[in-house]
Design an enzyme around this catalytic site. Structure first.
Site, short mmCIF file in Angstrom:
data_model
loop_
_atom_site.label_atom_id
_atom_site.label_comp_id
_atom_site.label_asym_id
_atom_site.label_seq_id
_atom_site.Cartn_x
_atom_site.Cartn_y
_atom_site.Cartn_z
N LYS A 65 6.97 -4.84 0.02
CA LYS A 65 6.25 -3.72 0.65
C LYS A 65 5.53 -4.13 1.93
O LYS A 65 5.47 -3.36 2.88
CB LYS A 65 5.25 -3.11 -0.33
CG LYS A 65 5.93 -2.44 -1.51
CD LYS A 65 4.93 -1.85 -2.48
CE LYS A 65 5.66 -1.33 -3.72
NZ LYS A 65 4.75 -0.68 -4.67
N ASP A 101 2.04 5.20 -3.01
CA ASP A 101 1.53 4.63 -4.27
C ASP A 101 0.15 5.18 -4.63
O ASP A 101 -0.12 5.51 -5.78
CB ASP A 101 1.45 3.10 -4.16
CG ASP A 101 2.80 2.44 -4.31
OD1 ASP A 101 3.72 3.04 -4.91
OD2 ASP A 101 2.95 1.30 -3.82
N GLY A 126 -6.95 -7.77 -8.70
CA GLY A 126 -5.77 -8.09 -7.90
C GLY A 126 -5.98 -7.67 -6.45
O GLY A 126 -6.80 -6.78 -6.16
P1 ATR Z 1 2.13 -7.05 -6.17
O1 ATR Z 1 2.91 -6.48 -5.04
O2 ATR Z 1 2.58 -6.66 -7.53
O3 ATR Z 1 0.67 -6.84 -6.01
P2 ATR Z 1 1.73 -9.72 -5.28
O4 ATR Z 1 1.49 -9.23 -3.89
O5 ATR Z 1 2.53 -10.96 -5.52
O6 ATR Z 1 2.45 -8.62 -6.13
O7 ATR Z 1 0.32 -9.87 -6.00
C1 ATR Z 1 0.19 -10.28 -7.32
C2 ATR Z 1 -1.26 -10.17 -7.72
O8 ATR Z 1 -1.42 -10.61 -9.09
C3 ATR Z 1 -2.18 -11.04 -6.90
O9 ATR Z 1 -3.43 -10.41 -6.81
C4 ATR Z 1 -2.26 -12.31 -7.75
O10 ATR Z 1 -3.38 -13.11 -7.51
P3 ATR Z 1 -3.33 -14.23 -6.32
O11 ATR Z 1 -3.50 -13.46 -5.03
O12 ATR Z 1 -4.48 -15.12 -6.61
O13 ATR Z 1 -1.99 -14.91 -6.43
C5 ATR Z 1 -2.34 -11.70 -9.12
N1 ATR Z 1 -1.97 -12.60 -10.20
C6 ATR Z 1 -0.74 -13.08 -10.49
N2 ATR Z 1 -0.78 -13.86 -11.59
C7 ATR Z 1 -2.07 -13.90 -12.00
C8 ATR Z 1 -2.77 -14.51 -13.08
N3 ATR Z 1 -2.12 -15.29 -13.98
N4 ATR Z 1 -4.09 -14.29 -13.21
C9 ATR Z 1 -4.75 -13.51 -12.31
N5 ATR Z 1 -4.16 -12.89 -11.26
C10 ATR Z 1 -2.84 -13.08 -11.12
#
Ligand code: ATR
Length: 280
Positions: A65, A101, A126
């Site tokens: 995105k 969204d 997030g």
């Molecule tokens: P999306 O488009 O689904 O938001 P993304 O841009 O890759 O995908 O973002 C994933 C989100 O999930 C991020 O906020 C990520 O935190 P980081 O920015 O610190 O990577 C969060 N996330 C992924 N795995 C996680 C975990 N195990 N615990 C907490 N946050 C997590």
């Protein structure tokens, strides 16, 4: 025949082709809608090839995105505020980016579930593409405060900055969540449970018996957070299936100028997946 597609990586699991085919049937539009798997690196070529083949519009899903937003010649205010595009419209030789969204989420919560978002102090977990997509619409829907917490705090700070509403939207450290009081709405916009792990370890003190818990994921990826919400005693628990259908309807309306009815399709998708929680 006009051509539409969803771009993602992976994309084979996407429900969008089915949703748009059903909307088209319902309103009598003739179109096809493909699923195109491409990496962010190859997205420019994939979009160009699709345009060359007569593609009129696209949806963009994970993890493309933000890349799609950067490739559009023109972006709507909604896409600019999100820094991400989930809907593309081909117009005068260039892609126009939009983001449905946020309106999809708000419409699902307020219209399908009849929930009032105003007055709900909100915790957004997030700061990736999903969180960026919904944050501006939450402010527009009138939440009095939006607390953003992310595993890596720099991304939470960046999202708070781009929202440009320091009175209401600010970041807090994930490790300090336990000291942030309780919330009227808690939204899981992380991908923590998407790869099959247990998801987040959240303190139960974040919720009250009136809290609305929302997971932007659906299906198995929503199970850990929704289980936490039940254990924490949240009153209303909603997964992302309704948002998925509503954001699709808003995209469809941008392309075809007619708003499809979403109720029957939502209910059918919900009924098919016994692993999904129904909203309380
Ligand atoms: P999306 O488009 O689904 O938001 P993304 O841009 O890759 O995908 O973002 C994933 C989100 O999930 C991020 O906020 C990520 O935190 P980081 O920015 O610190 O990577 C969060 N996330 C992924 N795995 C996680 C975990 N195990 N615990 C907490 N946050 C997590």
């Amino acid at each position: 025949m006009s051509h539409y597609a969803v771009f993602g990586h992976p994309v084979s699991h996407s429900l969008s082709p089915r949703i748009h085919a059903e909307f088209a049937r319902q309103v009598g539009v003739t179109m096809d809608y493909a699923a195109i798997d491409t990496t962010a690196e190859n997205l420019p070529q994939a979009l160009q090839a699709f345009a060359d083949a007569g593609g009129k519009g696209g949806n963009v899903t994970l993890p493309l995105k933000q890349a799609a937003f950067a490739l559009c010649g023109v972006n709507s205010l909604r896409a600019v505020r999100a820094g991400a595009a989930n809907t593309l419209v081909r117009n005068e030789g260039q892609w126009h980016g939009d983001n449905t969204d946020g309106v999809g989420l708000v419409r699902d919560l307020t219209e399908r579930h009849g929930l009032d978002l105003r007055g709900r102090r909100t915790l957004l977990l997030g700061a990736g593409g999903a969180a960026r997509g919904v944050a501006p619409a939450l402010l527009d829907a009138g939440v009095p405060e939006l607390v953003i917490a992310n595993r890596s705090s720099a991304r939470a700070d960046a999202l708070a900055d781009v929202l440009g509403d320091p009175e209401r939207a600010h970041s807090r450290y994930w490790d300090d969540l336990v000291n942030q009081g309780n919330f009227g709405m808690i939204i899981n916009a992380t991908s923590a449970a998407r790869d099959g792990n247990d998801g987040l370890a959240l303190p139960t003190q974040l919720s009250t018996p009136r809290t609305l818990a929302v997971d932007l994921n659906y299906g198995e990826a929503a199970i850990p957070f929704m289980a936490w919400a039940r254990a924490a005693g949240c009153r209303d628990i909603v997964d992302g299936l309704g948002m998925l259908v509503e954001q699709a309807a808003a995209s469809f309306e941008l392309w075809h100028g007619v708003r499809p009815d979403t109720t029957a399709l939502h209910d059918a998708l919900r009924a098919e997946d016994a692993t999904l929680f129904t909203a309380d």
